[in-house]
Scaffold this motif. Structure first.
Motif, PDB file in Angstrom:
ATOM      1  N   LEU A  17      41.284  37.554  38.107  1.00 24.11           N
ATOM      2  CA  LEU A  17      40.267  38.007  37.166  1.00 24.11           C
ATOM      3  C   LEU A  17      39.524  36.748  36.748  1.00 24.11           C
ATOM      4  CD1 LEU A  17      38.896  39.987  35.194  1.00 24.11           C
ATOM      5  CD2 LEU A  17      40.738  39.497  33.587  1.00 24.11           C
ATOM      6  N   THR A  18      38.218  36.727  37.016  1.00 28.17           N
ATOM      7  CA  THR A  18      37.437  35.543  36.664  1.00 28.17           C
ATOM      8  C   THR A  18      36.352  35.908  35.669  1.00 28.17           C
ATOM      9  OG1 THR A  18      35.895  35.850  38.504  1.00 28.17           O
ATOM     10  CG2 THR A  18      37.800  34.429  38.913  1.00 28.17           C
ATOM     11  N   GLN A  78      39.087  31.076  36.250  1.00 27.97           N
ATOM     12  CA  GLN A  78      40.155  32.010  36.602  1.00 27.97           C
ATOM     13  C   GLN A  78      40.994  32.288  35.355  1.00 27.97           C
ATOM     14  OE1 GLN A  78      42.133  29.929  39.782  1.00 27.97           O
ATOM     15  NE2 GLN A  78      40.769  30.778  41.331  1.00 27.97           N
ATOM     16  N   LEU A  79      41.018  33.551  34.947  1.00 32.63           N
ATOM     17  CA  LEU A  79      41.756  33.923  33.744  1.00 32.63           C
ATOM     18  C   LEU A  79      43.162  34.427  34.053  1.00 32.63           C
ATOM     19  CD1 LEU A  79      38.954  35.899  31.870  1.00 32.63           C
ATOM     20  CD2 LEU A  79      39.590  33.500  31.599  1.00 32.63           C
ATOM     21  N   LEU A  80      43.298  35.131  35.171  1.00 28.58           N
ATOM     22  CA  LEU A  80      44.556  35.815  35.463  1.00 28.58           C
ATOM     23  C   LEU A  80      44.692  36.027  36.959  1.00 28.58           C
ATOM     24  CD1 LEU A  80      46.984  37.548  34.330  1.00 28.58           C
ATOM     25  CD2 LEU A  80      45.420  39.476  34.366  1.00 28.58           C
ATOM     26  N   ARG A  81      45.906  35.809  37.489  1.00 29.60           N
ATOM     27  CA  ARG A  81      46.140  36.080  38.907  1.00 29.60           C
ATOM     28  C   ARG A  81      47.053  37.291  39.047  1.00 29.60           C
ATOM     29  NH1 ARG A  81      51.132  33.316  41.249  1.00 29.60           N
ATOM     30  NH2 ARG A  81      52.195  32.639  39.388  1.00 29.60           N
ATOM     31  N   GLY A  82      47.109  37.816  40.249  1.00 29.89           N
ATOM     32  CA  GLY A  82      48.002  38.931  40.501  1.00 29.89           C
ATOM     33  C   GLY A  82      47.314  40.287  40.507  1.00 29.89           C
ATOM     34  N   LEU A  83      46.003  40.291  40.675  1.00 31.98           N
ATOM     35  CA  LEU A  83      45.270  41.551  40.726  1.00 31.98           C
ATOM     36  C   LEU A  83      45.002  41.947  42.172  1.00 31.98           C
ATOM     37  CD1 LEU A  83      42.688  40.968  37.897  1.00 31.98           C
ATOM     38  CD2 LEU A  83      44.389  42.749  37.950  1.00 31.98           C
TER      39      LEU A  83
END
Length: 187
Positions: free
Chosen positions: A119-120, A129-134
């Motif tokens: 999630l960028t 980049q705010l969050l990985r794993g999407l």
């Protein structure tokens, strides 16, 4: 009476071959039960970790998007490609917390999208980049209601379509509300 150390004592008996085979079979049976239990426990732990990660991805996405959508004074814009909302553009006023953690001194626009599993967000200084794993992220809107379909990686099969988060742009509602003075009961 003295007995030679190598002499056989007929009173001592060992285990028969059948007794040894039965004992080995019982031991193998117990070990196979333990191995199966270990395998079941390990798969449960792995599934639990995957579900926990998926839950964290959904929670964080909801938290970030809720902050951004609730503080805007304009209806967020869903950017569509082929009829699918692939990005969300949200205009913000100056002096409000931005998605990258800064507090800009001028108006800015947050641009949320999914990039390579992350999630960028971009406010004009390049994507962060705010969050990985999407696995998938889809946006849609209906007036002031923004729907975000989040699909984390390794989501349990019953949630293959993703989890939908609905967020209303509250400031737009409050901005348009008409406040009236309550009627005086004595009149």
């Amino acid at each position: 009476m003295f007995q030679h150390p190598h002499a056989l004592n007929l009173n001592e008996q060992g285990y028969t071959l059948i007794e040894l085979l039965v004992a080995m079979a019982a031991g193998l049976f117990l070990l196979s039960g333990i191995a199966m239990s270990y395998t079941a426990i390990k798969s449960t732990v792995v599934a639990s970790k995957e579900l926990s990660h998926a839950q964290e991805v959904i929670r964080y996405t909801s938290q970030v998007m809720t902050r951004s959508i609730k503080q805007t004074n304009e209806v967020p814009e869903v950017v569509k490609v082929g009829g699918v909302g692939i990005a969300l553009r949200i205009k913000q006023e100056a002096a409000y917390l931005a998605c990258d953690g800064s507090v800009p001194n001028a108006e800015y626009t947050e641009y949320y999208t999914l990039t390579n599993g992350y999630l960028t967000c971009d406010i004009g200084n390049g994507p962060v980049q705010l969050l990985r794993g999407l696995q998938a992220l889809e946006f849609s809107e209906s007036g002031i209601l923004i729907s975000i379909k989040v699909t984390p990686k390794d989501l349990p099969q019953q949630f293959d379509d993703g989890i939908q988060i609905d967020i209303a742009a509250n400031r737009i509602v409050l901005k348009g509300a008409v406040w009236q003075k309550p009627l005086d009961a004595s009149n």
